[in-house]
Design an enzyme around this catalytic site. Structure first.
Site, mmCIF file in Angstrom:
data_model
loop_
_atom_site.group_PDB
_atom_site.id
_atom_site.type_symbol
_atom_site.label_atom_id
_atom_site.label_comp_id
_atom_site.label_asym_id
_atom_site.label_seq_id
_atom_site.Cartn_x
_atom_site.Cartn_y
_atom_site.Cartn_z
ATOM 1 C CG ASP A 34 45.225 43.997 50.824
ATOM 2 O OD1 ASP A 34 45.706 45.078 51.164
ATOM 3 O OD2 ASP A 34 45.848 43.128 50.197
ATOM 4 C CE LYS A 56 47.940 47.377 47.302
ATOM 5 N NZ LYS A 56 47.950 45.992 47.784
ATOM 6 C CG MET A 170 43.349 41.856 39.409
ATOM 7 S SD MET A 170 44.993 42.464 39.778
ATOM 8 C CE MET A 170 45.989 41.082 39.306
HETATM 9 N N1 SAH Z 1 45.931 37.072 45.739
HETATM 10 C C1 SAH Z 1 44.584 36.944 45.264
HETATM 11 C C2 SAH Z 1 44.368 37.680 43.969
HETATM 12 C C3 SAH Z 1 44.553 39.159 44.085
HETATM 13 S S1 SAH Z 1 44.205 40.005 42.608
HETATM 14 C C4 SAH Z 1 44.210 35.468 45.157
HETATM 15 O O1 SAH Z 1 45.081 34.596 45.275
HETATM 16 O O2 SAH Z 1 43.042 35.182 44.986
HETATM 17 C C5 SAH Z 1 42.504 40.418 42.820
HETATM 18 C C6 SAH Z 1 41.666 39.631 41.857
HETATM 19 O O3 SAH Z 1 41.391 38.342 42.368
HETATM 20 C C7 SAH Z 1 40.309 40.226 41.588
HETATM 21 O O4 SAH Z 1 40.371 41.243 40.624
HETATM 22 C C8 SAH Z 1 39.567 39.022 41.060
HETATM 23 O O5 SAH Z 1 39.897 38.768 39.728
HETATM 24 C C9 SAH Z 1 40.149 37.905 41.883
HETATM 25 N N2 SAH Z 1 39.293 37.590 43.038
HETATM 26 C C10 SAH Z 1 39.625 37.662 44.331
HETATM 27 N N3 SAH Z 1 38.602 37.261 45.106
HETATM 28 C C11 SAH Z 1 37.601 36.927 44.271
HETATM 29 C C12 SAH Z 1 36.277 36.431 44.444
HETATM 30 N N4 SAH Z 1 35.772 36.195 45.669
HETATM 31 N N5 SAH Z 1 35.525 36.183 43.359
HETATM 32 C C13 SAH Z 1 36.013 36.403 42.129
HETATM 33 N N6 SAH Z 1 37.243 36.868 41.902
HETATM 34 C C14 SAH Z 1 38.040 37.115 42.945
#
Ligand code: SAH
Length: 500
Positions: A34, A56, A170
């Site tokens: 991803d 995505k 998100m």
């Molecule tokens: N499965 C992922 C989340 C996927 S949804 C997890 O467990 O982290 C994607 C969202 O994750 C983004 O929109 C943001 O809100 C958050 N996110 C992922 N990586 C991030 C980062 N390095 N810093 C801040 N938010 C993050």
């Protein structure tokens, strides 16, 4: 029959990939990944592995979910070991469950390596413990992603009633609506709230405000995805526990030019100190083969008393040459070994050989001077070096009437696929330091870049005098380590960055 492993890659900091996840990537035939998976983790993929980017972007999906599910199935049916690499944890808003359904229906074996989720680790890197006995006893993780009609399906009353810490993923576009919804449900506007952008990464930014003021602050600062919203009294601890932004090299961008195989310690140490490290290896070494002069020299090693190796790459090449000649380190037993640099000496030790002479400085002039002192009447020296090694070494030996043979055993190639991008960053002044561990890396760096690249905006961090001179000649400002070690380079950088 193939196999699929869902792997959570963690939130961004490559150190937060799990040991098991790393192992699965190393063994994969196919990696389907991803957008939120960073370059350092992607670099762990074996070269033979097929790489499929299904990244995505919010609001347009290059590869739809049903197609991703199909790709996993197809590759597994081809008998491949497939790794499905996802940001954070694979199940938390990761659609991991949907991907497993099709596999399960088709009897494809699978397993799951959970990842460090951004929902918990990003607050941690912002100094926010998501629970704390004095403040709250629960944490709720909520998606801020709106349905197609822009509507949020969030039960604000329930969230406010529970009083736990709220973490919204998100949520960049929906934050104003979320905060309003919470206030309308009775949440006090003075309750602390925070937004953390690019958490766990060197460019992490955080905003700590209140439920009433955060939306305005976000607009002012232009916060972009990926970011998470945290609401709760624990956000007030963020300044006290601000360990990540307080790292000494936070906000400093360093390009590391070492070849990939040897960049490990330097890159790791810089990252641990908070630097934004851009890996820019621009030198590759290639054995010169076939190589008649070296074959002859190895066949008559008894004529030499000294063997000189000037780089770790030279040690590796020599090992391959010995192997090819059906020889081993015992053939070198009668030779005294002179090397440049602690790294070269270490490489020798790994092969069971100790260097007899290592000059203090990391350069061939000092090596030549040392040899002139040490080599006795009647002794002959064998130099096994790079094709374009420093001319000083043979010149000085010849001047001192020391008999020697200078044989090129490897050549260096200067290139990096990302040179345009780096040149653009240099031109913007976005790179503070470039590290150089030899004069040849300076030349490699300059040659790899498009002609006329802006080199005056960055400072060259050099390992020794020859390197420094090369960097000056290339037009860079320089700072130079007190001795030829990675430790000394890091000390020099810390001191210089601290004074800026
Ligand atoms: N499965 C992922 C989340 C996927 S949804 C997890 O467990 O982290 C994607 C969202 O994750 C983004 O929109 C943001 O809100 C958050 N996110 C992922 N990586 C991030 C980062 N390095 N810093 C801040 N938010 C993050």
């Amino acid at each position: 029959m193939g196999h699929v492993t869902l792997v959570g890659a963690g939130p961004g900091d490559p150190g937060l990939l799990t040991v098991k996840g790393r192992q699965a990537i190393a063994e994969a035939d196919v990696v389907v990944y991803d957008r939120l998976v960073g370059p350092e983790i992607l670099a762990l993929m074996p070269n033979r592995a097929e790489q499929i980017d299904v990244g995505k972007r919010s609001s347009h999906h290059p590869v739809p979910q049903w197609r991703i599910n199909e790709i996993l199935l197809e590759k597994a049916r081809e008998g491949k070991r497939v790794v499905r690499l996802k940001g954070g944890d694979c199940f938390l808003f990761g659609r991991g469950g949907e991907e497993l359904e099709l596999l399960e229906e088709n009897g494809i074996p699978f397993d799951v390596v959970p990842g460090v989720t951004s929902a918990l680790s990003v607050p941690a890197y912002a100094g926010i413990p998501v629970t704390h006995r004095d403040f709250t006893s629960s944490v709720h993780i909520i998606t801020g992603h709106a349905k197609k009609n822009g509507e949020l399906h969030i039960d604000f009353d329930a969230l406010v009633r529970h009083g736990g810490t709220l973490v919204f993923l998100m949520s960049v576009t929906s934050t104003p609506h979320i905060l309003n919804g919470l206030m309308q449900a009775g949440m006090p506007p003075e309750l602390p709230a925070a937004m953390v952008e690019r958490g766990t990464l060197p460019r992490q930014r955080k905003l700590v405000a209140t439920v009433g003021t955060l939306a305005q602050r976000m607009r002012e600062e232009g916060i972009k995805s990926p970011a998470i919203l945290i609401v709760g009294a624990v956000c007030a601890l963020s300044d006290r526990f601000d360990w990540y932004d307080a790292l000494p090299l936070h906000g400093v961008t360093v390009a590391v030019t070492r070849p990939r195989q040897r960049a490990g310690t330097l890159t790791g140490r810089l990252r641990a100190l908070g630097a934004d490290v851009i890996s820019y290896p621009c030198i590759e070494t290639q054995d010169i083969w076939p190589n008649l002069p070296v074959v002859e020299a190895l066949a008559s090693l008894e004529q030499y008393s000294w063997l000189v190796l000037t780089s770790p790459a030279g040690v590796d090449t020599l090992a391959r040459l010995l192997e090819a000649a059906d020889m081993d380190a015992r053939s070198l037993a009668h030779l005294k070994l002179a090397v440049i640099g602690a790294g070269t000496a270490k490489k020798l030790r790994e092969r069971g050989l100790r260097a007899d002479y290592i000059p203090d400085g990391y350069d061939s002039i000092q090596l030549a001077e040392g040899l002139i002192r040490l080599v006795r009447e009647g002794e002959r020296v064998l130099l096994l070096r790079a094709e374009i090694g420093s001319p000083e070494l043979p010149a000085r030996l010849a001047e001192a009437c020391i008999p020697f043979d200078d044989i090129a055993i490897y050549r260096t190639i200067y290139r990096n696929e990302r040179s345009e991008e780096l040149a653009e960053q240099l031109a913007r002044g976005a790179i503070d330091y470039v590290t150089f561990t030899s004069a040849s890396t300076v030349r490699g760096f300059v040659q790899s870049l498009p002609a006329g690249a802006a080199l005056t905006g960055c400072t060259a961090l050099c390992i020794g005098a020859c390197t420094e001179q090369a960097a000056r000649e290339a037009g860079m400002r320089t700072i130079t380590a007190a001795n030829a070690t990675i430790d000394a380079m890091i000390d020099t950088l810390l001191e210089h960055a601290g004074n800026k």
